[in-house]
Scaffold this motif. Structure first.
Motif, PDB file in Angstrom:
ATOM      1  N   LEU A   1      28.594  29.330  35.516  1.00 23.49           N
ATOM      2  CA  LEU A   1      30.057  29.347  35.459  1.00 23.49           C
ATOM      3  C   LEU A   1      30.574  30.769  35.670  1.00 23.49           C
ATOM      4  N   MET A   2      29.919  31.723  35.039  1.00 28.06           N
ATOM      5  CA  MET A   2      30.325  33.125  35.178  1.00 28.06           C
ATOM      6  C   MET A   2      30.267  33.540  36.648  1.00 28.06           C
ATOM      7  N   ARG A   3      29.158  33.201  37.289  1.00 29.05           N
ATOM      8  CA  ARG A   3      28.981  33.557  38.699  1.00 29.05           C
ATOM      9  C   ARG A   3      30.056  32.908  39.572  1.00 29.05           C
ATOM     10  N   ASP A   4      30.302  31.618  39.321  1.00 26.37           N
ATOM     11  CA  ASP A   4      31.317  30.913  40.102  1.00 26.37           C
ATOM     12  C   ASP A   4      32.705  31.514  39.900  1.00 26.37           C
ATOM     13  N   LEU A   5      33.036  31.822  38.653  1.00 26.64           N
ATOM     14  CA  LEU A   5      34.346  32.425  38.367  1.00 26.64           C
ATOM     15  C   LEU A   5      34.485  33.779  39.058  1.00 26.64           C
ATOM     16  N   LEU A   6      33.430  34.578  38.989  1.00 29.45           N
ATOM     17  CA  LEU A   6      33.472  35.892  39.635  1.00 29.45           C
ATOM     18  C   LEU A   6      33.636  35.745  41.145  1.00 29.45           C
TER      19      LEU A   6
ATOM     20  N   TYR B   1      34.583  32.987  43.018  1.00 28.60           N
ATOM     21  CA  TYR B   1      35.673  32.173  43.577  1.00 28.60           C
ATOM     22  C   TYR B   1      37.036  32.417  42.942  1.00 28.60           C
ATOM     23  N   GLU B   2      37.076  33.136  41.824  1.00 22.99           N
ATOM     24  CA  GLU B   2      38.350  33.399  41.160  1.00 22.99           C
ATOM     25  C   GLU B   2      38.644  34.905  41.093  1.00 22.99           C
ATOM     26  N   VAL B   3      37.689  35.658  40.561  1.00 17.45           N
ATOM     27  CA  VAL B   3      37.932  37.092  40.345  1.00 17.45           C
ATOM     28  C   VAL B   3      37.991  37.850  41.674  1.00 17.45           C
ATOM     29  N   LEU B   4      37.021  37.618  42.564  1.00 23.88           N
ATOM     30  CA  LEU B   4      37.032  38.331  43.852  1.00 23.88           C
ATOM     31  C   LEU B   4      38.321  38.092  44.647  1.00 23.88           C
ATOM     32  N   PRO B   5      38.756  36.826  44.783  1.00 23.28           N
ATOM     33  CA  PRO B   5      40.019  36.621  45.491  1.00 23.28           C
ATOM     34  C   PRO B   5      41.196  37.306  44.786  1.00 23.28           C
ATOM     35  N   PHE B   6      41.144  37.365  43.451  1.00 19.40           N
ATOM     36  CA  PHE B   6      42.220  38.029  42.727  1.00 19.40           C
ATOM     37  C   PHE B   6      42.218  39.540  42.982  1.00 19.40           C
ATOM     38  N   VAL B   7      41.039  40.119  43.110  1.00 19.62           N
ATOM     39  CA  VAL B   7      40.952  41.553  43.430  1.00 19.62           C
ATOM     40  C   VAL B   7      41.598  41.808  44.795  1.00 19.62           C
ATOM     41  N   SER B   8      41.330  40.926  45.763  1.00 18.46           N
ATOM     42  CA  SER B   8      41.972  41.051  47.081  1.00 18.46           C
ATOM     43  C   SER B   8      43.486  40.929  46.960  1.00 18.46           C
ATOM     44  N   TYR B   9      43.908  39.983  46.150  1.00 15.88           N
ATOM     45  CA  TYR B   9      45.340  39.768  45.892  1.00 15.88           C
ATOM     46  C   TYR B   9      45.968  41.054  45.324  1.00 15.88           C
TER      47      TYR B   9
END
Length: 130
Positions: free
Chosen positions: A101-106, A108-116
């Motif tokens: 779950l941690m890997r998936d969140l990082l 698919y969620e965190v990386l796109p947010f960093v781009s945002y």
């Protein structure tokens, strides 16, 4: 506003590094290097929080308004609660040791947010020039 631009440059550099580091953490999680990933992650999550709190500081100082900031068709006002939930979920995944779950969140969620955030910081920088 020169100070703000300098600070934004610093934050953007931090976000660039954060993106590289999160990719590395994700790779380590895929490879099963969990302890190493956890160590890396603890130090990097602070960067994300600092980048967010700087934007909050500008908002509190009346330098920007969330509802006037958007990127990737998503308004900052709408994004912030989602990010809070994402970080809570991430924190839970770490506490229960759910590395998948941690890997998936990082990834698919965190990386796109960093781009945002990088786009948002670019827009803030442009606004300061005006």
């Amino acid at each position: 506003s020169g100070d703000i631009r300098d600070e934004i440059k610093t934050q953007l550099t931090a976000l660039d590094r954060l993106e590289v580091d999160i990719k590395s953490i994700v790779d380590n999680l895929y490879a099963g290097r969990v302890a190493k990933s956890m160590d890396q992650f603890q130090s990097r999550i602070l960067t994300l929080q600092e980048c967010l709190s700087y934007i909050q500081k500008l908002k509190d100082a009346g330098r920007l308004q969330y509802n006037q900031l958007s990127a990737q068709d998503e308004n900052m006002s709408d994004k912030i609660p989602k990010v809070a939930n994402m970080l809570k979920e991430l924190s839970n995944s770490i506490q229960i040791g759910d590395t998948v779950l941690m890997r998936d969140l990082l990834e698919y969620e965190v990386l796109p947010f960093v781009s945002y955030l990088r786009i948002i910081y670019g827009k803030i920088s442009d606004q300061q020039r005006a």
